[in-house]
Scaffold this active site. Structure first.
Site, PDB file in Angstrom:
ATOM      1  CB  THR A 527      -0.960   0.001   1.199  1.00 17.98           C
ATOM      2  OG1 THR A 527      -1.834  -1.124   1.062  1.00 17.98           O
ATOM      3  CG2 THR A 527      -1.817   1.262   1.243  1.00 17.98           C
ATOM      4  CG  PHE A 529       0.191   4.624   3.712  1.00 22.37           C
ATOM      5  CD1 PHE A 529      -0.998   4.661   4.430  1.00 22.37           C
ATOM      6  CD2 PHE A 529       0.802   3.388   3.513  1.00 22.37           C
ATOM      7  CE1 PHE A 529      -1.574   3.501   4.933  1.00 22.37           C
ATOM      8  CE2 PHE A 529       0.236   2.221   4.011  1.00 22.37           C
ATOM      9  CZ  PHE A 529      -0.953   2.281   4.724  1.00 22.37           C
TER      10      PHE A 529
END
Ligand code: PEP
Ligand code: MN
Length: 622
Positions: A527, A529
């Protein structure tokens, strides 16, 4: 032996306990570990374990079975983090110390130190007292060398590491350096170990040329038993029958030590291999094996180096290596942070009520929390929020200095809500971090795969672990709000049939047991960010830009914007469109570019974008 104290122990009970121990001439050390107050006791104790078990205020008595006590994992379960100025050895960010074997001149050191910092090193190494095999080889510049190191620190901000070969150097070391190194040849120089134990400065303890791991840990125990817990272990190769390399690098020492001790461990592939071409492969392997950092010899003119030239990397080779490590580190849950020192400097300058606070979604132990710790380090204050909008509000109002928001996942794609909020709020992206999402099955101590019947987690985590859950068709899947809240729910019940899917950090925070690790279907689960802030650095010095724009209603308008990037050889790494609220069939485009769109070189590009768009905003340069 280890005395675990009751939470409600009174001052009198504690005094009595301490008196009993000092009367018996014990060495004691009080620490807080895994949320509990613990006293470690060493010495010939005439009273038996049961005597202490019966004392008021004592919750448990645990014998330490290894010959090394204070450094053992039995004494302290949590990892020790050794602080060297702003640098933390043993945390989520790998620590790279690099520099020449020997300090030669100020010019040589400054030149190498600048490259070390530029390429992601955070500490500078260089020997001023060189223990050489031949008395006729260069022995080091001694105090003059220490002064050069201190100057390097002053000019570059890099803390300095140097070898101490005799207790008579103690005062000079206290004055000039940040980490004292005990070389391989001195690992069992016990007077020297006691001396650095008393000095209190961080110590880098190299493994002896032919020492076992136990002997090495006993040497670390000498330092810690004097009251200095700031010990970093450094594996630098051991003597074996194999002549192809200078020494044999024992990488298996990493997992062995991680089990036996709470001290951080770094690897020195330079002295281990003795050959430049072998340094980078072993450095990469060390990080993959879980090392907390590396010590690497780098020289600007290795052919003319006064010591260890053949094993010293050229600065550019060192730069190539750190780029590789940047990619490898997230696989093992760590980061190589090229802005490590810069971030600490910025954070020190900030003030106000939200200073040093990062807000993120969910609860402690979510992947967003992990991202914030990996980006800022352990000192960042966490502020969990219920919704993404709450995060933007908190940063906008100044309640938090930073927000950490997921933008996209390598498997499930963009998190559109955050793109929309970026459009709505006037905040800037100041950085980004990618972390690997590794899910674990987490339950109460005593639970087994067989005792579990219900698994809690939010839908994305459940779907990312589909193959694993398919193998357990009898597990009922229960929807939770977030991974960390699922782990929390399980921790609050003593039900051995319950389990949660979440991060290993959440398991640590809630003191739970990991039943299975890495249960996600696809290990390439990352992921990305974004870090948002209200007060970006101006002018922004980054090399990547995020922009949003909407094009004028003319054929080829979007093509016109794309063309200017192509004409100026700007790499477009992401392009995403989102509907504009209240304007049906009109779209806002989000683009990530590999350039600094705010610097002077980009003026022409911006002029064209402005002509072709009716809305244009820079979300951030980082
Ligand atoms: C050094 O780091 O320069 C050095 C001499 O290392 P070791 O003690 O591992 O040989
Ligand atoms: Mn050397």
């Amino acid at each position: 032996m280890l005395l675990v104290l009751k939470e409600n122990i009174t001052q009198e009970q504690k005094e009595l306990l301490k008196r009993t121990l000092t009367d018996q001439n014990c060495i004691t050390r009080e620490i807080r570990d895994m949320g509990k107050d613990v006293i470690g006791v060493i010495g010939k104790i005439t009273k038996d374990i049961d005597y202490f078990k019966k004392m008021d205020g004592i919750a448990d008595v645990v014998p330490i079975s290894t010959p090394f006590k204070f450094v053992s994992r039995e004494f302290k379960k949590e990892d020790t983090k050794v602080k060297v100025g702003d640098v933390v050895v043993g945390g989520d960010r790998i620590v790279i110390m690099a520099g020449p074997c020997a300090v030669e001149t100020l010019e040589q050191c400054m030149s190498i130190a600048k490259s070390v910092r530029q390429y992601g090193g955070v500490l500078f190494r260089g020997g001023a007292y060189k223990p050489r095999s031949s008395p006729y080889s260069f022995q080091g510049l001694e105090e003059e060398g220490l002064k050069i190191l201190a100057k390097v620190r002053e000019e570059t901000g890099l803390g300095v590491v140097t070898e101490m070969t005799s207790p008579v150097q103690a005062d000079l070391m206290m004055q000039y350096v940040d980490v004292v190194q005990i070389g391989a040849r001195n690992m069992q120089n016990f007077e020297l170990l006691k001396c650095v134990g008393k000095m209190g400065k961080p110590v880098l303890l190299k493994r002896g040329l032919a020492s076992t791991i136990q002997e090495w840990l006993m040497s670390a125990e000498y330092i810690v038993s004097e009251g200095n817990e700031n010990v970093i272990l450094c594996e630098r190769g051991i003597r074996t029958f194999e002549p192809s390399t200078r020494n044999t690098l024992d990488l298996s020492a990493i997992p062995v030590l991680k089990k036996l001790t709470h001290l951080p461990i770094i690897i020195d592939p330079s002295h281990a291999t003795g050959m430049r071409e072998k340094v980078s492969p072993m450095a990469r392997a060390a990080i993959a094996a879980g090392a907390d950092g590396l010590m690497i010899e780098v020289h600007n003119d290795p052919d003319n180096a006064l010591s260890d030239g053949p094993q010293s990397l050229y600065p550019e080779q060192f730069g190539k290596l750190t780029r590789d490590l940047y990619v490898i580190a997230p696989v093992v849950g760590k980061q190589l942070d090229f802005d490590y020192l810069k971030k600490s400097e910025t954070m020190k300058k900030s003030n106000g009520n939200g200073a040093g606070t990062a807000t993120f979604i969910g609860a402690l132990g979510t992947y967003s929390h992990i991202a914030s710790m990996q980006y800022f380090g352990d000192d960042i204050k966490p502020l969990p929020k219920e919704t993404f909008r709450d995060i933007f509000k908190a940063v906008d109002s100044g309640d938090a200095e930073y927000g950490v928001i997921p933008l996209e996942n390598s498997l499930s794609g963009s998190i559109h809500e955050n793109y929309d909020l970026l459009q709505e709020y006037d905040l800037k992206i100041i950085g980004e971090i990618k972390i690997r999402i590794e899910h674990s099955l987490i339950a109460q101590k005593g639970a087994t795969k067989e005792s579990i019947t219900k698994v809690l987690s939010p839908p994305p985590a459940l779907s990312q672990c589909k193959h694993y859950l398919d193998q357990h068709p009898d597990y009922e899947q229960i929807i939770a709000k977030a991974t960390a809240s699922a782990v929390k729910t399980v921790s609050e019940s003593d039900d051995l049939t319950l389990a949660a899917i979440g991060s290993s950090m959440a398991a640590d925070i809630f003191k739970m047991t990991i039943i299975d690790k890495g249960i996600e279907d696809n290990p390439r689960n990352y992921t990305r960010f974004a870090i948002i802030s209200k007060n970006p650095e101006t002018p922004a010095k980054g090399t990547k830009s995020s922009i949003i724009f909407s094009t004028i209603n003319k054929p080829g308008a979007l093509f016109g914007v794309m063309k200017v990037f192509s004409d100026h050889e700007i790499n477009l790494v992401k392009l995403e469109s989102r509907p504009i609220a209240g304007k049906p069939w009109k779209y806002m485009f989000y683009a990530d570019l590999e350039t600094n769109i705010e610097d002077d070189k980009s003026k022409q590009v911006v002029k064209v974008i402005e002509e072709k768009t009716d809305y244009y905003r820079v979300l951030g340069v980082y």
